[in-house]
Design a protein around this motif. Structure first.
Motif, PDB file in Angstrom:
ATOM      1  N   CYS A   1      15.333  18.200  42.747  1.00  0.00           N
ATOM      2  CA  CYS A   1      15.317  16.737  42.841  1.00  0.00           C
ATOM      3  C   CYS A   1      13.993  16.112  42.437  1.00  0.00           C
ATOM      4  CB  CYS A   1      15.720  16.281  44.245  1.00  0.00           C
ATOM      5  SG  CYS A   1      14.474  16.517  45.523  1.00  0.00           S
TER       6      CYS A   1
ATOM      7  N   SER B   1      28.475   8.356  39.732  1.00  0.00           N
ATOM      8  CA  SER B   1      28.200   9.737  40.133  1.00  0.00           C
ATOM      9  C   SER B   1      29.446  10.384  40.735  1.00  0.00           C
ATOM     10  CB  SER B   1      27.045   9.735  41.140  1.00  0.00           C
ATOM     11  OG  SER B   1      26.618  11.041  41.407  1.00  0.00           O
TER      12      SER B   1
ATOM     13  N   GLY C   1      24.377  12.926  50.413  1.00  0.00           N
ATOM     14  CA  GLY C   1      23.302  13.257  49.479  1.00  0.00           C
ATOM     15  C   GLY C   1      22.107  12.329  49.542  1.00  0.00           C
ATOM     16  N   GLN C   2      21.920  11.633  50.684  1.00  0.00           N
ATOM     17  CA  GLN C   2      20.678  10.850  50.832  1.00  0.00           C
ATOM     18  C   GLN C   2      19.517  11.814  50.699  1.00  0.00           C
ATOM     19  OE1 GLN C   2      22.368  12.064  53.352  1.00  0.00           O
ATOM     20  NE2 GLN C   2      20.705  12.984  54.537  1.00  0.00           N
TER      21      GLN C   2
ATOM     22  N   MET D   1      26.076   5.166  42.066  1.00  0.00           N
ATOM     23  CA  MET D   1      26.748   6.038  43.029  1.00  0.00           C
ATOM     24  C   MET D   1      28.240   6.148  42.719  1.00  0.00           C
ATOM     25  SD  MET D   1      25.483   6.316  46.822  1.00  0.00           S
ATOM     26  CE  MET D   1      26.039   7.589  47.939  1.00  0.00           C
TER      27      MET D   1
ATOM     28  N   ARG E   1      18.800   9.039  44.357  1.00  0.00           N
ATOM     29  CA  ARG E   1      20.154   8.821  44.867  1.00  0.00           C
ATOM     30  C   ARG E   1      20.512   7.342  44.894  1.00  0.00           C
ATOM     31  NH1 ARG E   1      25.152  10.767  44.794  1.00  0.00           N
ATOM     32  NH2 ARG E   1      26.103  11.138  46.839  1.00  0.00           N
TER      33      ARG E   1
END
Lengths: 740, 149
Positions: free
Chosen positions: B43, A655, A359-360, A652, B132
């Motif tokens: 996003c 998540s 998911g970068q 992260m 992210r």
């Protein structure tokens, strides 16, 4: 050594290294007149020189370039992708060179032997700073010494009478000063001094300080250039549609002529496992390739990782849970079988964690340009330029040194940009650029990325433990079932599967950890903190179950089991103190909500981490309010970057605990974008409190170690609050009882 | 031909109907500070301002912006609030990989132009772009700092 390092060591032999002056060896390249200093490996210089003679000036195999204007350009063996490595390297080199880190320009070095510190080169395993720290200091110190010598010659004074201050050599007696820029050309002609003394740690000015990051202003103004932003003269744009299931090949294209006639379309291409459209704009290429009606063949029976039409993650989980042990032994102490036999009580549990995508936020892309002389330029996201260069050369059918690798900064990586089978766009870009005779920029849409990303593995962990009459664990037996990324031989457990399950620091006298290897048809990859990302959840969750079964507080039990581990015990006490004193709860918070806390420990990448999380339940879902992390990486370079990386890791890890899961049904991933695969949003972000403990142990990693402790700390807090023990992530699968 | 106004400059572009503003900005006009992240408006990496409103350009058809003022990150310093936001972003050392930050900075600029002293609720409600790397706390701190500045 972690799982990634193990692979790279297998790929290349390590070697001693010492600085040499590459500018004396014809490595000046484009930086004539500058001091160019690199680390060349003795056995490799000849090879490198040879390469340089074949393609003169093709590689500027150097680390430090001091320009006539005094600017310092540093070639980094590591790629910047948000972890702050460019800034950290500037601090380390600048400390010894005596140049303010703020005046560095840092770039990712091209492939070549000069940058293979320790014999191999990649960015990962949370190892960049710790693996290069000594080398970078020696480089900076040697360069400073050469500048001193050049100044001494110019001024006809003994070196001992001279000193430096940031950016210049000074003669304190006379007050005379010469800037580094003035001396660079003369310094470049000098041999590299050996055994230059390094600065005493007590004299550090930049190492250990929260130096501002070099890339932050550009990134705040949209000026940072990622691969996806690179533009090459005359380039066309390409988009692909992959076989829905890996292994399929394009059969007939029912509407090929129609699509060929679409606005802007240049050409349609069949590629291994994909079709592509090249057009004048990427949007048009994408519209066209997605309009193509492709009949995909069934994978040939011997296709590696072919995705079967009936594959589902639910069936896989069941298959792994019931796969017979005992598996390949990763750790064995005492006699766990006998201890379990004699235990006052036996506790058993089975845990699992799902497939995850990286998911970068920057979708993968590659720009390929074939040049008239038969060489190939590639701009591509990568964590290991030499490996990509080698594979690109194979795909292109040319010599490795004829492939120029350009490595722009990464829009996130987290393990995404290693070389994985079928998961990198560059082979397609190479073929397309050759086919159309023009440079091509290929971007994978987010949907294609979800289809071909190399995933964090799905693993099931089976635990059995024995407690004595006091409720203390005497034996633990662990079987991790599934597979992970790696190249170990079939009879060896995978490091990426057992790391964080084996060799835990707790005083449990009888223990066994094993890997029950069950391969499955998913391309597996390294995901931030690799095996630790789930193994800490498995082990530390189960340890809380043992505490509950034995009637012990989980924090107190850990302290007790760490009685002979001062480093871990100190860290656990530090995180307890940071959180205001350990309290498990449930308790009522100031806002009236019922809350509880959970604790977990992890030992990832040679760092030690202790984590506490505080949770409540709102509208049936877990809310995480605060996360406290005490991290002991031995010693550090930049506390602000450490704190930023730990905070990022908490995000992260959280998540993954709350939200993330790749689900396959009928051989297809159900999510192809972030609508059905949500990751942590701003409103879900807890306060994060970080304490750095520098124990002085050998330097450990920073980029990943903050991840693993978060899922178990949260899950343990949820169990304390609700009485519900979650053994399968993510938590969003569970509807909890509870109101505001 | 469609005429659009980007950063106060009119551009006549040859774009297909339905083509998202994002790809006009990036591939026709060559302004790459605006990013492609998901393409479905999830996003926010593609955020631009349209008449001051933060808008996800990846799902904004080009024909819908005729006559409206589009602002991209490249013009952020033309605006005093934008300049303040950038300075706050630098002071708080917000970006990590940086890929989402053009959108975050524009979203923050729009917020502060509408609510110079935003509440925590305002920040939560409007700063919805994904990151992210998890820079969310630094983003909130920078918004608060820019509001004070």
């Amino acid at each position: 050594m972690n799982a990634i390092e193990r692979h790279m060591v297998n790929l290349e032999q390590s070697s001693d290294r010492s600085p040499v002056n590459l500018s004396r060896r014809g490595f000046l390249g484009a930086s004539l007149g500058a001091l160019v200093l690199g680390v060349a490996l003795p056995g490799r210089v000849a090879r490198a020189q040879e390469a340089a003679e074949i393609e003169p000036g093709m590689r500027v195999s150097a680390f430090i370039e001091i320009r006539a204007d005094g600017g310092v350009r540093l070639q980094s063996p590591f790629i910047e992708g948000g972890q702050g490595i460019y800034t950290a390297l500037a601090q380390i080199v600048g400390e010894e060179l005596d140049v303010d880190p703020a005046s560095f320009i840092v770039e990712c070095a091209p492939p070549g032997p000069d940058y293979q510190l320790g014999g191999f080169r990649f960015t990962g395993g949370s190892r960049s700073v710790r693996s290069s720290y000594e080398t970078m200091r020696r480089l900076g110190a040697a360069a400073r010494q050469m500048l001193l010598q050049a100044a001494a010659a110019r001024l006809d004074l003994p070196v001992a009478d001279l000193s430096t201050e940031p950016g210049r050599v000074i003669h304190p007696a006379s007050g005379h000063a010469l800037s580094y820029g003035e001396l660079a050309a003369e310094a470049a002609d000098l041999p590299v001094p050996e055994n230059v003394a390094l600065r005493a740690e007590t004299d550090f000015r930049w190492i250990g300080q929260p130096a501002a990051r070099l890339d932050v202003r550009d990134k705040s103004m949209g000026k940072a250039v990622y691969t996806i932003d690179v533009k090459v003269d005359g380039m066309l744009h390409a988009a692909v549609q992959h076989a829905p299931r890996l292994g399929g090949e394009p059969g007939t294209l029912a509407n090929e002529a129609e699509v060929k006639a679409m606005h802007g379309v240049h050409s349609i291409h069949r590629l291994p496992g994909a079709v592509a459209v090249v057009a004048d704009l990427w949007w048009r290429a994408r519209q066209a390739v997605e309009a193509l009606q492709v009949s995909w063949t069934e994978p040939a029976p011997d296709t590696q990782n072919a995705m079967p039409a009936d594959f589902s993650t639910e069936a896989l989980r069941a298959k792994l849970a019931s796969a017979p042990g005992p598996g390949l032994q990763a750790e064995s102490h005492g006699d766990p079988a006998a201890a379990l036999e004699g235990a006052a009580r036996v506790v058993e549990a089975t845990y699992d964690a799902p497939l995850l995508v990286h998911g970068q936020l920057e979708p993968p892309s590659t720009i390929a340009r074939w040049n008239e002389d038969g060489t190939l330029d590639l701009w591509l996201p990568n964590q290991a330029p030499d490996v990509f260069q080698q594979v690109a050369a194979n795909v292109a059918g040319i010599e490795q040194q004829n492939v120029r690798i350009h490595s722009p900064m990464l829009g996130g990586f987290f393990g995404r940009h290693f070389l994985y089978d079928n998961a990198n766009p560059f082979p397609q870009a190479i073929l397309l650029a050759r086919a159309v005779g023009r440079p091509v920029k290929l971007i994978w849409s987010r949907e294609e990325e979800f289809l071909r990303d190399a995933m964090r593995p799905l693993v099931v962990a089976r635990f059995r433990a024995g407690l004595d009459a006091e409720g203390l664990p005497t034996a633990i037996d662990i079987e991790a079932v599934g597979d992970g990324p790696g190249f170990e031989p079939p009879d060896t457990p995978r490091a990426s599967v057992v790391e964080g399950l084996a060799e835990k620091p707790y005083a449990i006298p009888n223990r066994r950890a094993a890997h029950v290897k069950v391969p499955y048809p998913v391309t597996l990859g390294y995901w931030r903190s690799v095996g630790h990302s789930m193994n800490a959840f498995f082990y530390e969750g189960f340890l809380d179950e043992l505490a509950d079964a034995g009637g012990h507080d989980p924090y107190e039990l850990r302290l007790r089991l760490l009685a002979d581990q001062p480093r871990h015990r100190t860290l656990l006490e530090a995180v307890g103190e940071l959180s205001g004193g350990w309290k498990r709860g449930p308790f009522t918070a100031e806002d009236g909500s019922r809350r509880a806390r959970g604790v977990a420990m992890a030992s990832p990448f040679e760092s030690e981490v202790a984590t506490i999380a505080e949770v409540s339940i709102e509208h049936g879902e877990v809310v995480v309010h605060d996360v406290w992390v005490a991290i002991d990486p031995g010693s550090i370079v930049n506390p602000a970057i450490v704190e930023a990386q730990v905070t990022s890791s908490v995000a992260m890890g959280l998540s993954s605990a709350l939200l993330e899961e790749v689900v396959y049904n009928d051989g297809m991933p159900q999510a192809r974008n972030f609508d059905l695969y949500p990751f942590l949003a701003r409103y879900q972000m807890p306060r994060v409190h970080v304490r750095i403990v520098e124990s002085g142990a050998p330097m450990g990693g920073i980029g990943e170690p903050g991840v693993p402790g978060v899922p178990p700390a949260v899950v343990n807090a949820v169990a304390a609050l609700t009485g519900q023990r979650v053994r399968s992530l993510p938590l969003s699968k569970v509807q909890f009882e509870g109101t505001l | 031909m469609v005429t659009i106004t980007i950063n106060d400059i009119d551009h006549a572009v040859e774009a297909d109907e339905g083509m998202p503003l994002l790809w006009v900005i990036r591939d026709i006009l060559g302004l790459t500070g605006t990013k492609y992240g998901c393409g479905i408006g999830m996003c926010g990496a593609c955020t631009v301002l349209i008449d001051g409103q933060p808008t996800r350009s990846c799902v904004t058809p080009i024909e819908s912006v005729g006559g409206l003022a589009v602002t991209t990150i490249e013009a952020i310093e033309d605006d005093p609030v934008g300049r303040r936001v950038v300075e706050a972003w630098v002071a708080s050392q917000v970006p990590q990989c940086g890929y989402c930050q053009s959108g975050q900075v524009l979203a923050a600029t729009a917020l502060l132009k509408q609510s110079p002293q935003p509440s925590e609720e305002d920040i939560t409600a409007t700063m919805t772009n994904l990151c992210r790397c998890g820079t969310y706390n630094a983003i909130a701190a920078a918004v608060r700092q820019a509001a004070q500045g």
